[in-house]
Design a protein around this motif. Structure first.
Motif, short mmCIF file in Angstrom:
data_model
loop_
_atom_site.label_atom_id
_atom_site.label_comp_id
_atom_site.label_asym_id
_atom_site.label_seq_id
_atom_site.Cartn_x
_atom_site.Cartn_y
_atom_site.Cartn_z
N PRO A 207 -32.48 15.95 44.18
CA PRO A 207 -31.17 16.56 43.97
C PRO A 207 -30.91 17.02 42.53
O PRO A 207 -30.41 18.12 42.30
CB PRO A 207 -30.19 15.44 44.39
N ASN A 208 -31.25 16.20 41.56
CA ASN A 208 -30.98 16.53 40.16
C ASN A 208 -31.76 17.77 39.73
O ASN A 208 -31.23 18.69 39.10
CB ASN A 208 -31.38 15.32 39.31
N THR A 209 -33.05 17.83 40.11
CA THR A 209 -33.89 18.98 39.75
C THR A 209 -33.45 20.23 40.50
O THR A 209 -33.38 21.32 39.93
CB THR A 209 -35.36 18.65 40.05
N LYS A 210 -33.15 20.08 41.79
CA LYS A 210 -32.68 21.21 42.58
C LYS A 210 -31.43 21.83 41.94
O LYS A 210 -31.31 23.06 41.82
CB LYS A 210 -32.37 20.75 44.01
N HIS A 211 -30.52 20.97 41.50
CA HIS A 211 -29.30 21.42 40.83
C HIS A 211 -29.63 22.27 39.61
O HIS A 211 -29.10 23.37 39.43
CB HIS A 211 -28.47 20.19 40.42
N HIS A 212 -30.53 21.78 38.76
CA HIS A 212 -30.87 22.51 37.53
C HIS A 212 -31.60 23.82 37.82
O HIS A 212 -31.40 24.82 37.12
CB HIS A 212 -31.73 21.62 36.62
N LEU A 213 -32.44 23.83 38.86
CA LEU A 213 -33.18 25.05 39.20
C LEU A 213 -32.23 26.12 39.75
O LEU A 213 -32.35 27.31 39.39
CB LEU A 213 -34.28 24.74 40.21
N ILE A 214 -31.30 25.72 40.60
CA ILE A 214 -30.36 26.69 41.17
C ILE A 214 -29.42 27.20 40.07
O ILE A 214 -29.11 28.40 40.02
CB ILE A 214 -29.60 26.08 42.36
N ALA A 215 -29.02 26.33 39.15
CA ALA A 215 -28.22 26.78 37.99
C ALA A 215 -29.00 27.81 37.18
O ALA A 215 -28.45 28.82 36.71
CB ALA A 215 -27.84 25.59 37.13
N ALA A 216 -30.30 27.58 37.03
CA ALA A 216 -31.15 28.51 36.25
C ALA A 216 -31.27 29.86 36.94
O ALA A 216 -31.23 30.91 36.29
CB ALA A 216 -32.53 27.89 36.02
#
Length: 318
Positions: free
Chosen positions: A302-311
């Motif tokens: 979840p944490n990584t998915k969040h940062h990737l989608i923000a990017a």
């Protein structure tokens, strides 16, 4: 606006095809989202991983023309499992052939794990083709990086029980616990043994990918076909130093210093330790490094998915 820890909705390709790149290899390519949107190329990991349906879902399908492909010999590319003429420079050339075939002048490039390696090598070879980079779980392809996971390096000290499960499958046990020994069996005549080792290799790696154990994630990534290409391709590339010169990626970072780059890396990534990302960031002072504090290596945490989608949302404004 998408909730950033949630994938975009499932979508189907509006087009897919096999691209003949050399008279032997035919590369599976699919296009999703908005054909008039900003082009973005997704580069999968492994080597040998292939693309999944979730890989389309990091990008807003209304804003992006999303292009995915399976690298030589894996996924839906043909011939399946073929390691002939399967080297990093050929993969880079394939990416350029896809861009030219689709008449795309410049695209965003998004890659994780081995996909980050290939994204970087591609960008360094063709910087004018790349509008921006989003990279996850950096793998620099150095000997120290391959030894860490597959030749009794640091990862085996953190997950000794998982490593023992892998060793137990090897006919001679610990003395065959090197990439070279595994590779010789993976490409050997005994296909039953090769499949057994490929499955064990893949289970070892995929179990190490998430901070919290996730059996469903392991099961989804270690079926016979997937394990066959993942293990054989990875071993093939690793015994050949990933077909890179020593420290090639870091040594050539000046070529991509002007490309907007976001690096997302899990704090507790055991497959590709965070110093890979840190060293890359030092060589790209204009890059943005995001440490995903509650994550291991996998893009779906979840944490990584969040940062990737923000990017990917930020990339739209470039």
């Amino acid at each position: 606006m998408n909730k950033m820890n949630q994938f975009y909705p499932e979508i189907s390709p509006f087009n897919d095809f096999l691209l003949d790149v050399d008279g032997q290899h035919r590369i599976y390519v699919e296009q999703c989202g908005n054909p008039k949107g900003q082009p973005v190329l997704f580069i999968h990991g492994g080597p040998g991983g292939g693309c999944s349906t979730n890989d389309r879902r990091f990008f807003d399908p209304e804003q992006y023309h999303i292009i995915l492909f399976d690298q030589r010999g894996c996924g839906r590319s043909l011939p399946h499992g073929c390691l002939d003429n399967n080297e990093t420079n050929f993969l880079v050339a394939d990416i350029e052939k896809i861009r030219q075939h689709l008449n795309i002048e410049q695209w965003h490039v998004f890659g994780g794990s081995w996909g980050s390696t290939l994204s970087l090598v591609y960008a360094e070879a063709h910087p004018v083709s790349v509008k921006s980079l989003v990279l996850r779980g950096i793998f620099l392809g150095r000997e120290v990086d391959t030894n860490w996971t597959f030749s009794g390096g640091g990862a085996t000290r953190i997950f000794p029980d998982y490593w023992q499960d892998y060793i137990d499958v090897l006919p001679l046990g610990r003395e065959q616990a090197t990439t070279k020994a595994a590779y010789e069996m993976l490409i050997g005549e005994d296909k039953a043994l090769a499949q057994k080792i490929a499955t064990a290799w893949s289970i070892w790696e995929i179990r190490c990918c998430t901070l919290i154990p996730d059996q469903a994630f392991v099961d989804a990534a270690t079926g016979d076909d997937h394990a066959w290409t993942l293990a054989r391709h990875e071993a093939h590339f690793m015994v050949n130093d990933c077909f890179l010169t020593d420290n090639q990626i870091l040594a050539n970072c000046d070529k991509i210093k002007d490309i907007p780059t976001t690096i997302v890396h899990g704090r507790y990534d055991i497959v590709c330790p965070a110093d890979n990302a840190w060293l890359l960031h030092q060589q790209l002072p204009n890059s943005r490094l995001v440490i995903s504090e509650a994550s291991g290596h996998a893009s779906v945490e979840p944490n990584t998915k969040h940062h990737l989608i923000a990017a990917t949302q930020s990339m739209l404004s470039l």
